[in-house]
Design a protein around this motif. Structure first.
Motif, PDB file in Angstrom:
ATOM      1  N   ALA A  94       0.841  -1.191   0.000  1.00 22.93           N
ATOM      2  CA  ALA A  94       0.000   0.000   0.000  1.00 22.93           C
ATOM      3  C   ALA A  94       0.879   1.246   0.000  1.00 22.93           C
ATOM      4  O   ALA A  94       1.826   1.350   0.780  1.00 22.93           O
ATOM      5  N   ALA A  95       0.561   2.163  -0.900  1.00 17.16           N
ATOM      6  CA  ALA A  95       1.187   3.487  -0.925  1.00 17.16           C
ATOM      7  C   ALA A  95       0.054   4.501  -0.966  1.00 17.16           C
ATOM      8  O   ALA A  95      -0.194   5.151  -1.990  1.00 17.16           O
ATOM      9  N   PRO A  96      -0.664   4.637   0.131  1.00 16.87           N
ATOM     10  CA  PRO A  96      -1.890   5.445   0.108  1.00 16.87           C
ATOM     11  C   PRO A  96      -1.597   6.935   0.020  1.00 16.87           C
ATOM     12  O   PRO A  96      -0.590   7.429   0.530  1.00 16.87           O
ATOM     13  N   LYS A  97      -2.494   7.648  -0.656  1.00 15.46           N
ATOM     14  CA  LYS A  97      -2.428   9.103  -0.629  1.00 15.46           C
ATOM     15  C   LYS A  97      -2.829   9.567   0.764  1.00 15.46           C
ATOM     16  O   LYS A  97      -3.808   9.096   1.342  1.00 15.46           O
ATOM     17  N   GLU A  98      -2.067  10.524   1.288  1.00 14.13           N
ATOM     18  CA  GLU A  98      -2.394  11.056   2.608  1.00 14.13           C
ATOM     19  C   GLU A  98      -3.481  12.120   2.461  1.00 14.13           C
ATOM     20  O   GLU A  98      -3.600  12.776   1.425  1.00 14.13           O
ATOM     21  N   ALA A  99      -4.273  12.287   3.498  1.00 13.66           N
ATOM     22  CA  ALA A  99      -5.453  13.150   3.432  1.00 13.66           C
ATOM     23  C   ALA A  99      -5.041  14.596   3.168  1.00 13.66           C
ATOM     24  O   ALA A  99      -4.341  15.214   3.982  1.00 13.66           O
ATOM     25  N   TYR A 100      -5.494  15.125   2.022  1.00 12.04           N
ATOM     26  CA  TYR A 100      -5.117  16.485   1.644  1.00 12.04           C
ATOM     27  C   TYR A 100      -5.810  17.491   2.568  1.00 12.04           C
ATOM     28  O   TYR A 100      -7.004  17.413   2.830  1.00 12.04           O
ATOM     29  N   GLY A 101      -5.016  18.420   3.082  1.00 10.34           N
ATOM     30  CA  GLY A 101      -5.547  19.469   3.938  1.00 10.34           C
ATOM     31  C   GLY A 101      -5.490  19.158   5.414  1.00 10.34           C
ATOM     32  O   GLY A 101      -5.559  20.066   6.243  1.00 10.34           O
ATOM     33  N   THR A 102      -5.371  17.878   5.769  1.00  7.11           N
ATOM     34  CA  THR A 102      -5.229  17.520   7.190  1.00  7.11           C
ATOM     35  C   THR A 102      -3.853  16.892   7.440  1.00  7.11           C
ATOM     36  O   THR A 102      -3.077  17.372   8.256  1.00  7.11           O
ATOM     37  N   GLN A 103      -3.525  15.806   6.707  1.00  5.42           N
ATOM     38  CA  GLN A 103      -2.192  15.222   6.826  1.00  5.42           C
ATOM     39  C   GLN A 103      -1.215  15.848   5.823  1.00  5.42           C
ATOM     40  O   GLN A 103      -0.144  16.320   6.189  1.00  5.42           O
ATOM     41  N   TRP A 104      -1.620  15.833   4.571  1.00  5.71           N
ATOM     42  CA  TRP A 104      -0.738  16.291   3.491  1.00  5.71           C
ATOM     43  C   TRP A 104      -1.137  17.708   3.109  1.00  5.71           C
ATOM     44  O   TRP A 104      -2.333  17.984   2.949  1.00  5.71           O
ATOM     45  N   PRO A 105      -0.197  18.662   3.005  1.00  2.00           N
ATOM     46  CA  PRO A 105       1.245  18.456   2.999  1.00  2.00           C
ATOM     47  C   PRO A 105       1.976  18.733   4.306  1.00  2.00           C
ATOM     48  O   PRO A 105       3.142  18.373   4.429  1.00  2.00           O
ATOM     49  N   GLU A 106       1.350  19.379   5.287  1.00  2.00           N
ATOM     50  CA  GLU A 106       2.110  19.849   6.451  1.00  2.00           C
ATOM     51  C   GLU A 106       2.321  18.804   7.533  1.00  2.00           C
ATOM     52  O   GLU A 106       3.254  18.921   8.331  1.00  2.00           O
ATOM     53  N   PHE A 107       1.460  17.771   7.593  1.00  2.00           N
ATOM     54  CA  PHE A 107       1.539  16.810   8.692  1.00  2.00           C
ATOM     55  C   PHE A 107       1.630  15.384   8.155  1.00  2.00           C
ATOM     56  O   PHE A 107       0.905  14.492   8.576  1.00  2.00           O
ATOM     57  N   LYS A 108       2.543  15.193   7.229  1.00  2.00           N
ATOM     58  CA  LYS A 108       2.701  13.887   6.574  1.00  2.00           C
ATOM     59  C   LYS A 108       3.114  12.824   7.584  1.00  2.00           C
ATOM     60  O   LYS A 108       3.723  13.112   8.615  1.00  2.00           O
ATOM     61  N   ARG A 109       2.826  11.563   7.223  1.00  2.00           N
ATOM     62  CA  ARG A 109       3.191  10.440   8.087  1.00  2.00           C
ATOM     63  C   ARG A 109       4.077   9.422   7.371  1.00  2.00           C
ATOM     64  O   ARG A 109       4.646   8.547   8.016  1.00  2.00           O
ATOM     65  N   GLN A 110       4.160   9.508   6.057  1.00  2.00           N
ATOM     66  CA  GLN A 110       4.993   8.570   5.313  1.00  2.00           C
ATOM     67  C   GLN A 110       6.384   9.179   5.108  1.00  2.00           C
ATOM     68  O   GLN A 110       6.509  10.302   4.612  1.00  2.00           O
TER      69      GLN A 110
END
Length: 680
Positions: A94-110
């Motif tokens: 799995a290479a999931p897209k991170e949630a735009y506006g909440t995780q991505w781009p400022e709070f990425k986890r990958q």
């Protein structure tokens, strides 16, 4: 290795359909086939008991004949699976897209660096910047069949001692039962003729997978050296256990930072470097492409690369080891990340794995924990840097490559002349400007939308119109070819100006890393070489400005608003001239100067002697007044000849030739327009 592949979001093998599977060759990354899937399933048939080594991006789970084997997170280090029997292996990647506006781009986890968020990947740093992801199995899996023990990994870190060298070794072994077994170590020259050295150690193996530290004291050894100062003596270290082998490269060298200088083998080295993102999809990178990229580096007179905010394919480091090119290696953190406990602990888990996986390569001279950290700068970043230091006591570790070290006058703000203030000193690690690749490639990528440009599509491919037109003032012209010419000319001019400014300030500046060498995909970026490895004009500007002995000419007048030097009749074209040497020996050079254009005029030549590593201004126009009267008379005569030049377009050309050897060391030139008299 072949596998069956199916893009499907199922959570378990039993939820998968029977239809739709197709055979693929591993390595494999599915977005290269135009798939925007976030999950892909692989089905492998394994012949029997053993160990399987996988490189998956980014989250992986595995089942063997329905039995769950576990979970893996991370892309740059392997997942090693112990298989109690053969049969059908199901691998969910799995290479999931991170949630735009909440995780991505400022709070990425990958922890994927430029593969997850960057302005040189598909979609850039905008809302579409997670498209065309990197999910898949990016290296061919390695299957080790049979009973253990299995030597899985070998790390070798050299440390100098008063009598020679001590190798700090870490051998990872998997064993099913307690066992005392001999480990045979052989150290062989890999790229030169020499004697092989041997050592035997008795390991007390414990059940399971463990790392066993060892020390090996050695006599003085031939040094691994950067190519321009010597030969990169490279060894291959092989560890044999129960008939199985694991290997690692070894190069004996010391590296440190002192007073902002990189010190290699006890001697300062001025770093002439570039940033490198060789590809967006690691499965496509080959040994041949790595060798080509290192050839481009060396032909550009560069001695170092910064692997920018990611871990690259092993082939790149193997080529750098062989070619004697230094590597600044970033951990794959790019901009902002989550700050909760789970993410910080995951980053701290992965940081020493970078050292484990890549640390044996002697070309790697520096680790850096984070590229352009934002809100994490004083929380996450120092902890990651400290964890890297703990894993590798033999190399310097830099906390971050900060925004303040990445000056972009003439692109994001200001004017390229602002480089005279030495922004980013003492070691600027990014600077540059975008340039279009050749028109043929643009038409191949964009088709009919290449001209006139469809800027929405071009922006997806990283083009920055505001900076191109409003800051840099690049003109489109009347055709795509003219636009390409104008764009590449501007990039070349900025690179030449910046590098000359930094090199004239040698001492206050200890090196530079231009951004960047090659385009990692079909983008329009800051690279000086396009994705097909065709150089832009900026590549040749970087090459000339990075000559180990550099002639640097500064015009009498600053460029006008059109970035052209305009002189009045009788004006001397040259204000000052420098010669900068990065050689460790003295240099004696003959400098030849001439004007060519509407008429030709030879200027007085000069002989210049430089000490080791010296940067010297050997001519300044105002110092002419301090010269003997006879010499002033010659300059007055030259002034009369300059007044006789007709108006028109000219170039001042200079070349530095090594005295007694007939070798051209450097060439520099600038264009100027000689205006007609004002007629007052």
């Amino acid at each position: 290795m072949k596998a069956l592949f199916l893009p499907h979001p199922a959570q378990r093998p039993q939820d998968l359909p029977q239809e739709g599977w197709r055979e693929v060759e591993l390595p494999h990354q599915w977005s290269l086939e135009g798939l925007e899937a976030e999950v892909g399933w692989y089905r492998l048939e394994l012949p029997g008991k053993g160990v399987l080594k996988l490189y998956a991006d980014y989250l992986a789970e595995a089942w063997l004949e329905g039995a769950y084997l576990g979970r893996h997170e991370g892309y740059f280090f392997p997942w090693v699976l112990s298989l109690p029997e053969g049969g059908r292996l199901w691998l969910r990647v799995a290479a999931p897209k991170e949630a735009y506006g909440t995780q991505w781009p400022e709070f990425k986890r990958q922890i994927k660096g430029v593969f997850g968020h960057h302005d040189c990947r598909p979609g850039g740093s905008g809302p579409r910047g997670q498209e065309r992801g990197t999910g898949g199995v990016w290296q061919a899996p390695l299957f080790l069949a049979g009973e253990g023990p299995f030597p899985l990994h070998l790390l070798a870190l050299p440390h100098p001692t008063p009598t020679g060298w001590r190798l700090l070794l870490a051998v990872e072994v998997e064993s099913e039962r307690p066992l005392r077994a001999p480990l045979d170590l052989v150290l062989r020259p890999a790229n030169f003729q020499g004697e092989a050295l041997r050592k035997e150690a008795l390991l007390g193996l414990r059940p399971g997978r463990h790392v066993y530290p060892l020390l090996w004291d050695l006599p003085p050894m031939p040094l691994w050296e950067v190519y321009e100062r010597g030969f990169p003596h490279l060894y291959a270290l092989e560890a044999s256990l129960a008939g199985r082998r694991v290997a690692a490269p070894v190069g004996f060298r010391t590296v440190a930072f002192s007073e902002d200088w990189l010190v290699l083998n006890g001697r300062r080295l001025f770093l002439r470097g570039t940033n490198l993102i060789p590809t967006q999809w690691l499965s496509t990178y080959t040994r041949a492409r790595a060798e080509e990229d290192l050839r481009l580096v060396k032909e550009a007179n560069l001695n170092a690369v910064r692997v920018h905010a990611h871990l690259a394919h092993p082939a790149l480091y193997e080529a750098a080891d062989r070619e004697g090119v230094l590597v600044w290696q970033d951990f794959p953190l790019q901009w902002g990340y989550a700050e909760d406990e789970a993410f910080v602990l995951e980053a701290l888990r992965q940081a020493p794995l970078m050292v484990k996986e890549y640390g044996s390569h002697p070309s790697i001279a520096l680790w850096c924990a984070h590229n352009e950290p934002t809100h994490n700068r004083h929380t996450l970043t120092p902890l990651v840097a400290q964890r890297i230091r703990q894993a590798d006591p033999t190399r310097p570790v830099k906390e971050a490559s900060d925004f303040r070290e990445h000056p972009y006058p003439g692109w994001y703000y200001g004017h390229l002349r602002d480089f005279l203030a030495l922004p980013g000193a003492p070691l600027p690690s990014e600077f540059g400007a975008q340039a279009l690749p050749r028109a043929e490639l643009l038409r191949k990528v964009f088709g009919e939308k290449a001209w006139p440009p469809d800027f929405a599509l071009w922006s997806y491919h990283n083009f920055q119109p505001h900076e191109t037109f409003r800051v840099a003032g690049v003109r489109m012209g009347q055709s795509l070819e003219e636009f390409v010419e104008n764009s590449q000319a501007y990039q070349a001019r900025l690179i030449r100006f910046a590098v000359h400014a930094y090199r004239r300030a040698k001492g206050r500046v200890t090196g530079y890393f231009q951004f960047m060498l090659v385009e990692p995909w079909e983008g329009i970026t800051w690279a000086v070489v396009d994705v097909e490895r065709s150089p832009k004009r900026g590549y040749f500007a970087l090459k000339e400005a990075s000559a180990p002995v550099l002639l640097s000419l500064e015009p009498y007048r600053a460029p006008s608003g059109e970035d052209r030097v305009v002189l009045s009749p009788g004006d001397p074209p040259l204000m000052e001239a420098w010669l900068i040497s990065d050689r460790e020996e003295e240099v004696e050079a003959e400098v030849r100067l001439w004007i060519e254009g509407e008429a030709h005029l030879a200027l007085p030549g000069l002989r210049v002697r430089l000490g080791p590593g010296e940067a010297r201004r050997f001519f300044h126009l105002m110092e002419v007044w301090e010269s003997p009267l006879a010499q002033q008379a010659r300059w007055a005569q030259l002034g009369g000849m300059l007044k006789a030049l007709p108006p028109g377009e000219y170039r001042l050309v200079g070349e530095a030739w090594e005295s007694g050897r007939g070798e051209r060391l450097s060439r520099d030139e600038f264009a100027f327009r000689l205006a007609p008299p004002l007629g007052l």
